[in-house]
Design a protein around this motif. Structure first.
Motif, PDB file in Angstrom:
ATOM      1  N   ASP A 113       0.849  -1.179   0.126  1.00  0.00           N
ATOM      2  CA  ASP A 113       0.153   0.166  -0.020  1.00  0.00           C
ATOM      3  C   ASP A 113       0.930   1.211   0.117  1.00  0.00           C
ATOM      4  O   ASP A 113       0.509   2.147  -0.665  1.00  0.00           O
ATOM      5  CB  ASP A 113      -0.854  -0.030   1.242  1.00  0.00           C
ATOM      6  CG  ASP A 113      -2.037  -0.904   1.327  1.00  0.00           C
ATOM      7  OD1 ASP A 113      -2.050  -1.555  -0.082  1.00  0.00           O
ATOM      8  OD2 ASP A 113      -2.586  -1.288   2.093  1.00  0.00           O
ATOM      9  N   ALA A 114       1.808   1.199   0.859  1.00  0.00           N
ATOM     10  CA  ALA A 114       2.922   2.646   0.797  1.00  0.00           C
ATOM     11  C   ALA A 114       3.431   2.575  -0.506  1.00  0.00           C
ATOM     12  O   ALA A 114       3.559   3.818  -1.022  1.00  0.00           O
ATOM     13  CB  ALA A 114       3.808   2.063   1.802  1.00  0.00           C
ATOM     14  N   LEU A 115       4.177   1.676  -1.264  1.00  0.00           N
ATOM     15  CA  LEU A 115       4.481   1.861  -2.690  1.00  0.00           C
ATOM     16  C   LEU A 115       3.506   2.241  -3.597  1.00  0.00           C
ATOM     17  O   LEU A 115       3.766   3.046  -4.431  1.00  0.00           O
ATOM     18  CB  LEU A 115       5.061   0.405  -2.915  1.00  0.00           C
ATOM     19  CG  LEU A 115       6.261  -0.043  -1.907  1.00  0.00           C
ATOM     20  CD1 LEU A 115       6.838  -1.292  -2.586  1.00  0.00           C
ATOM     21  CD2 LEU A 115       7.559   1.125  -2.370  1.00  0.00           C
ATOM     22  N   ALA A 116       2.141   1.693  -3.428  1.00  0.00           N
ATOM     23  CA  ALA A 116       1.233   2.076  -4.238  1.00  0.00           C
ATOM     24  C   ALA A 116       0.950   3.695  -4.097  1.00  0.00           C
ATOM     25  O   ALA A 116       0.669   4.303  -5.168  1.00  0.00           O
ATOM     26  CB  ALA A 116       0.174   1.100  -4.268  1.00  0.00           C
ATOM     27  N   ALA A 117       0.850   4.170  -2.953  1.00  0.00           N
ATOM     28  CA  ALA A 117       0.352   5.460  -2.581  1.00  0.00           C
ATOM     29  C   ALA A 117       1.579   6.468  -3.014  1.00  0.00           C
ATOM     30  O   ALA A 117       1.363   7.552  -3.764  1.00  0.00           O
ATOM     31  CB  ALA A 117       0.395   5.518  -1.151  1.00  0.00           C
ATOM     32  N   LEU A 118       2.858   5.871  -2.859  1.00  0.00           N
ATOM     33  CA  LEU A 118       3.772   6.848  -3.480  1.00  0.00           C
ATOM     34  C   LEU A 118       3.976   6.826  -4.925  1.00  0.00           C
ATOM     35  O   LEU A 118       4.368   7.759  -5.539  1.00  0.00           O
ATOM     36  CB  LEU A 118       5.175   6.254  -2.696  1.00  0.00           C
ATOM     37  CG  LEU A 118       5.482   6.670  -1.492  1.00  0.00           C
ATOM     38  CD1 LEU A 118       6.758   5.714  -0.962  1.00  0.00           C
ATOM     39  CD2 LEU A 118       5.479   8.018  -1.204  1.00  0.00           C
ATOM     40  N   ALA A 119       3.598   5.843  -5.501  1.00  0.00           N
ATOM     41  CA  ALA A 119       3.862   5.674  -6.889  1.00  0.00           C
ATOM     42  C   ALA A 119       2.663   6.473  -7.502  1.00  0.00           C
ATOM     43  O   ALA A 119       2.759   7.145  -8.540  1.00  0.00           O
ATOM     44  CB  ALA A 119       3.447   4.223  -7.295  1.00  0.00           C
ATOM     45  N   ALA A 120       1.373   6.396  -6.801  1.00  0.00           N
ATOM     46  CA  ALA A 120       0.309   7.204  -7.528  1.00  0.00           C
ATOM     47  C   ALA A 120       0.503   8.763  -7.284  1.00  0.00           C
ATOM     48  O   ALA A 120       0.392   9.608  -8.198  1.00  0.00           O
ATOM     49  CB  ALA A 120      -0.922   6.831  -6.518  1.00  0.00           C
ATOM     50  N   ALA A 121       1.438   9.188  -6.107  1.00  0.00           N
ATOM     51  CA  ALA A 121       1.628  10.659  -5.968  1.00  0.00           C
ATOM     52  C   ALA A 121       2.707  11.032  -7.126  1.00  0.00           C
ATOM     53  O   ALA A 121       2.567  12.164  -7.402  1.00  0.00           O
ATOM     54  CB  ALA A 121       2.296  10.739  -4.582  1.00  0.00           C
ATOM     55  N   THR A 122       3.472  10.165  -7.637  1.00  0.00           N
ATOM     56  CA  THR A 122       4.531  10.405  -8.384  1.00  0.00           C
ATOM     57  C   THR A 122       4.050  10.833  -9.675  1.00  0.00           C
ATOM     58  O   THR A 122       4.046  11.637 -10.321  1.00  0.00           O
ATOM     59  CB  THR A 122       5.639   9.297  -8.532  1.00  0.00           C
ATOM     60  OG1 THR A 122       6.121   9.390  -7.187  1.00  0.00           O
ATOM     61  CG2 THR A 122       6.891   9.708  -9.432  1.00  0.00           C
ATOM     62  N   GLY A 123       2.781   9.899 -10.011  1.00  0.00           N
ATOM     63  CA  GLY A 123       2.193   9.750 -11.207  1.00  0.00           C
ATOM     64  C   GLY A 123       1.191  11.116 -11.444  1.00  0.00           C
ATOM     65  O   GLY A 123       1.097  11.714 -12.485  1.00  0.00           O
ATOM     66  N   ARG A 124       0.959  11.689 -10.204  1.00  0.00           N
ATOM     67  CA  ARG A 124       0.007  12.848 -10.120  1.00  0.00           C
ATOM     68  C   ARG A 124       1.136  14.125 -10.302  1.00  0.00           C
ATOM     69  O   ARG A 124       0.765  15.283 -10.100  1.00  0.00           O
ATOM     70  CB  ARG A 124      -0.665  13.083  -9.052  1.00  0.00           C
ATOM     71  CG  ARG A 124      -1.727  11.868  -8.955  1.00  0.00           C
ATOM     72  CD  ARG A 124      -2.844  12.513  -7.873  1.00  0.00           C
ATOM     73  NE  ARG A 124      -2.309  12.371  -6.618  1.00  0.00           N
ATOM     74  CZ  ARG A 124      -2.255  11.541  -5.799  1.00  0.00           C
ATOM     75  NH1 ARG A 124      -2.498  10.150  -6.043  1.00  0.00           N
ATOM     76  NH2 ARG A 124      -1.728  11.550  -4.564  1.00  0.00           N
ATOM     77  N   GLY A 125       2.345  13.946 -10.357  1.00  0.00           N
ATOM     78  CA  GLY A 125       3.180  15.095 -10.430  1.00  0.00           C
ATOM     79  C   GLY A 125       3.909  15.350  -9.004  1.00  0.00           C
ATOM     80  O   GLY A 125       4.712  16.494  -9.194  1.00  0.00           O
ATOM     81  N   ILE A 126       3.522  14.980  -8.272  1.00  0.00           N
ATOM     82  CA  ILE A 126       3.946  15.065  -6.679  1.00  0.00           C
ATOM     83  C   ILE A 126       5.521  14.694  -6.661  1.00  0.00           C
ATOM     84  O   ILE A 126       5.945  13.627  -6.939  1.00  0.00           O
ATOM     85  CB  ILE A 126       3.369  14.705  -5.569  1.00  0.00           C
ATOM     86  CG1 ILE A 126       1.846  15.135  -5.849  1.00  0.00           C
ATOM     87  CG2 ILE A 126       3.862  15.009  -4.314  1.00  0.00           C
ATOM     88  CD1 ILE A 126       0.805  14.600  -4.731  1.00  0.00           C
ATOM     89  N   ASP A 127       6.456  15.960  -6.365  1.00  0.00           N
ATOM     90  CA  ASP A 127       7.836  15.305  -6.131  1.00  0.00           C
ATOM     91  C   ASP A 127       8.203  14.681  -4.620  1.00  0.00           C
ATOM     92  O   ASP A 127       8.103  15.376  -3.682  1.00  0.00           O
ATOM     93  CB  ASP A 127       8.609  16.631  -6.128  1.00  0.00           C
ATOM     94  CG  ASP A 127      10.090  16.359  -5.923  1.00  0.00           C
ATOM     95  OD1 ASP A 127      10.551  15.122  -6.159  1.00  0.00           O
ATOM     96  OD2 ASP A 127      11.005  17.466  -5.856  1.00  0.00           O
ATOM     97  N   THR A 128       8.367  13.380  -4.898  1.00  0.00           N
ATOM     98  CA  THR A 128       8.554  12.613  -3.850  1.00  0.00           C
ATOM     99  C   THR A 128       9.947  12.313  -3.322  1.00  0.00           C
ATOM    100  O   THR A 128      10.372  11.535  -2.420  1.00  0.00           O
ATOM    101  CB  THR A 128       7.870  11.052  -3.736  1.00  0.00           C
ATOM    102  OG1 THR A 128       8.293  10.353  -5.020  1.00  0.00           O
ATOM    103  CG2 THR A 128       6.229  11.430  -3.880  1.00  0.00           C
TER     104      THR A 128
END
Length: 858
Positions: A633-648
């Motif tokens: 779940d944590a990886l999925a959330a981070l990947a989704a955030a990156t896909g939305r252009g959020i700089d992680t």
């Protein structure tokens, strides 16, 4: 008392020499001329120590307290000590004689009985004594004259009197060795136990030892421990043989209590004619008076004990604690003749002997007799050779320095003992039962390979808890394996442990060849397997009809962990393991080859989960379950955030690495876990034969060991039981780069395939470095992925590895060596058929050391 004209003054090399004389008689000058400055203790000097004034008579009491203290310390250390004081009064001398007796040395007096005028003239030349009243000198000389004739009655063994300055000037002090000091004799010796008039058995034993008419063709010397006479059929024959050998220089002899009693009778003293003395008197009555006179003189000249072979060997009759070795006093002679009793009597009305050998920690081997035992046994560097020949037992000798026992059976029971040959005395085959006192409190266990090993009280208490509540029957725990130290921390990139350090360390220790053995991911297991129920009963005091045979009489061996706990709670399963292993030993022909009816093996029992289910469930599986629950779940959330252009940033990469490490962690421990049902799925990988009947196998080279074990595995495979598993190995020459590279490559292949790693051992098994120090019997080199289980999923990260490289291995290595030495000691005692409590003393110490605080990950 020595004649005044005698220039030679014999002084025993360990004694208390008291210079006696009035002030001004020249005692200090005499002391400086004949003794080393460190040997002389002056009352004037001690007076100065406590008052800053050597003539301050008010400080005399404190000064003599200091003098006695220093003298006592020197005598305790076995050093000649000279007291320079007036000592003209009996009271002053009495304290010094008492000090000598306390330390079991001879008091010797050297008296300077100088004329009054001589003393006065000498004092007049000393500024600190110039004004000394003449009455002081007169009083000193009067006190001396009053007691001079009674010095020997006061207890001085030698008294030398010098009456003129010329005699004192011409005197020569000559140091004499003690009668018991034969350290210059190095043997080889044949030490023979109690004979008690059994002349025929003595002749048979001498013949078996190689003597021809009392002379050994190779120049060996017989040493008799006393009790030559009484009870047996021919005491005169024994005396004639022993006296002849001693007189010709082919033997030594110490007195036994029976010779002492006979000697007192021959001198005319009234003694009770019991315990066989009446028979000896009757036998001597048939001998010529000249022979009886020779016997009288022979007994009178016997010395209580001998210190031989550079101090490595002490021979006496009844045993002797270290503090008495080489000492000379009535107390020493009494202990050497009779031993020490507890003051109690047993059910037969005989005195209970104090078990001094159990507490002995001396460096010298003590060989004695006196207390008959069925079989000899080494106990703390001591051995009793009285095996009851006159009672129908056997007559025993010890070859020294070979430490080889030689015996012959008694021809018959010549004398009925007051009690049966018992095992209560130290040295019995079975020995007394285990006792809390054997393991309670702080203990010091003497080992042959590492000296004394100390067990702290708190560690002993922890071991007692385990042994009393959870362990296998201690009769079936004759050995516990030592902990194993890891190799030195590696500086190889990405590795915490690597074979390079192991090979380098052994090369530095001078070990040319090592064997690298596959490290099975299981649990350390010791297996005691007996050939049959009778073998278990005879050697270990346990057994009966085996469970596998349908009986219920008890076990035929044991399978236990490093802490002595049973591997299998069901005795039927244990017996089935033993039955399968017994079959493989039989088929491999090892019973006959090793001439044994029992074997002790060291190995690994697989799978790891067989013993560590709780650890797996609560520690390792919990980590794996948590990672599987969180990371997806944590990886999925981070990947989704990156896909939305959020700089992680690098957070996603770091978490992916962490998830991968967690998966590697789970994969690592799962390799060593599988389901078992009874013995289905259980494997045993033996890697060493530890002991067989009468023999420790711990020092047998590992290539020979593995050859035996390969035969076992082959026999098991042929039988189709599937129990035994082969241990892979490779030999490495530590000085050959190609060989070292091959060993490293083998380790890389093992660990890449999921193996735990390997253990690197000196091929010769028992090894010492160039300085004679014991080296590690083996070091473990664990693989990168296995260490992930130990140090955590993320331990391979550079920052984590850097921290772990600071781990401290010194305590672990020390612990491993101490436990190894204790394990060897247990095996040596087991092979020597020593009593159970003696074997278990070393076994229990291993368990106690396991309680020492050390990083469990090492």
């Amino acid at each position: 008392m020595t004649s005044t004209g005698n220039r030679v003054l014999p002084v025993t090399d360990l004694s208390l020499v008291v210079l006696v004389g009035a002030t001004g008689s020249g005692k200090s000058t005499f002391a400086r001329r004949h003794f080393k400055p460190t040997e002389v203790i002056s009352s004037d000097y001690c007076r100065g120590l406590v008052s800053d004034d050597e003539n301050d008579q008010s400080a005399s009491r404190d000064a003599f307290d200091v003098l006695h203290y220093i003298a006592g310390k020197r005598l305790a250390a076995g050093r000649l000590t000279v007291v320079d004081a007036t000592s003209v009064q009996a009271e002053a001398r009495r304290g010094l004689v008492r000090l000598a007796r306390e330390h079991d040395v001879l008091p010797i007096a050297i008296v300077l009985d100088m004329p009054e005028e001589v003393c006065a003239e000498r004092n007049a030349t000393r500024p600190d004594r110039a004004g000394l009243p003449r009455a002081v000198i007169q009083r000193h000389r009067r006190d001396l004259r009053r007691s001079l004739r009674g010095l020997e009655r006061e207890g001085f063994r030698k008294v030398h009197v010098l009456r003129t300055p010329e005699e004192a000037e011409a005197a020569e002090v000559v140091r004499e060795k003690r009668f018991n000091d034969l350290t210059h004799l190095t043997g080889p010796f044949d030490i023979i136990g109690d004979i008690h008039g059994c002349s025929s058995e003595l002749e048979t034993l001498l013949g078996k030892l190689g003597y021809e008419d009392g002379v050994h063709p190779e120049g060996r010397t017989a040493v008799f421990v006393g009790d030559l006479v009484d009870r047996g059929p021919d005491s005169p024959g024994v005396l004639r043989r022993v006296m002849g050998m001693v007189g010709s220089g082919n033997a030594l002899c110490v007195p036994g209590n029976h010779e002492n009693k006979l000697g007192r009778h021959l001198k005319g003293s009234k003694v009770q004619q019991t315990h066989g003395l009446a028979e000896t008197i009757e036998q001597l009555g048939r001998e010529p008076e000249e022979f009886v006179q020779e016997v009288r003189e022979f007994i009178r000249g016997l010395v209580s004990h001998y210190v031989l072979d550079g101090g490595k060997l002490v021979v006496c009759h009844a045993g002797l604690p270290e503090k008495y070795h080489g000492r000379t006093s009535g107390r020493v002679r009494s202990h050497a003749l009779y031993g020490e009793t507890t003051g109690e009597t047993d059910e037969f009305g005989l005195p209970v002997r104090y078990p001094w050998a159990e507490e002995y920690r001396g460096k010298a081997v003590v060989v004695y007799g006196h207390t008959p035992v069925p079989n000899t046994a080494w106990i703390n560097n001591t051995i009793c050779l009285d095996t009851g020949a006159v009672f129908g037992g056997k007559m025993t000798a010890l070859r020294w320095p070979e430490r080889e026992l030689v015996d012959v059976p008694a021809e018959k029971v010549w004398y009925e003992p007051a009690r049966p040959l018992a095992t209560e005395a130290p040295g019995g085959h079975d020995g007394r039962p285990l006792d809390l006192g054997d393991v309670h409190g702080r203990r010091i266990v003497e080992t042959r390979h590492l000296g004394n090993v100390t067990v702290r009280e708190e560690n002993a208490a922890a071991a007692l808890e385990v042994m009393s509540r959870f362990a296998v029957d201690p009769r079936l725990v004759p050995y516990l394996p030592p902990t194993m130290a890891p190799t030195a921390t590696s500086n190889e990139s990405g590795y915490l442990e690597h074979p390079a350090e192991a090979f380098a360390q052994y090369r530095k220790d001078g070990i040319a060849q090592v064997v690298c053995e596959e490290k099975h991911m299981g649990s350390r297991a010791t297996v005691l397997v007996c050939k049959d129920a009778e073998a278990a009963r005879a050697r270990f005091g346990a057994g009966g009809a085996s469970h596998a045979e349908g009986g219920g009489g008890g076990p035929t061996g044991s399978v236990y962990t490093r802490t002595g706990r049973p591997f299998f709670q069901d005795p039927e399963v244990t017996e089935e393991v033993l039955a399968r292993l017994r079959g493989a030993i039989t088929d491999a022909g090892l019973w006959e080859e090793l001439a044994t009816d029992w074997l002790l093996l060291d190995g690994e029992l697989l799978p790891w989960s067989l013993k560590s289910t709780g650890l797996l469930r609560n520690q390792y599986a919990a980590v794996g379950a948590a990672s599987r629950a969180v990371f997806p779940d944590a990886l999925a959330a981070l990947a989704a955030a990156t896909g939305r252009g959020i700089d992680t940033g690098d957070l996603l990469a770091r978490q992916r690495d962490r998830a991968a490490d967690a998966e590697r962690f789970t994969d690592a421990y799962r390799r060593y876990c599988w389901t078992t049902d009874g013995l289905d799925g259980v494997r045993f990988a033996p890697f060493q034969l530890l002991a067989a009947a009468g023999r420790s196998l711990a020092a047998v080279p590992h290539d020979e060991q593995l050859f035996w074990l390969d035969r076992l595995v082959a026999a098991d495979e042929a039988a189709g039981t599937g129990l035994l598993r082969r241990t892979g190995r490779i030999l490495v020459d530590t000085a050959d780069e190609d060989s070292v590279r091959a060993g490293t490559d083998w380790w890389l292949e093992l660990t890449a395939a999921g193996g735990e790693g390997m253990v690197v051992k000196p091929l010769q098994a028992y090894a010492r470095d160039g300085k004679g120090r014991l080296v590690q019997p083996g070091v473990k080199v664990r693989g990168r992925e296995y260490l992930r289980i130990i140090y955590g999923p993320e331990y391979t990260r550079p920052e984590q590895l850097e921290k772990l490289r600071g781990r401290f291995l010194g305590h672990k290595r020390s612990l491993a060596l101490r436990e190894y030495a204790l394990g060897l000691e247990a095996l040596d005692r087991l092979a020597g058929e020593e009593p159970l409590w003696r074997v278990h003393e070393a076994v229990f110490a291993v368990l106690a050391l396991e309680s020492e605080p050390v990083d469990p990950r090492l």
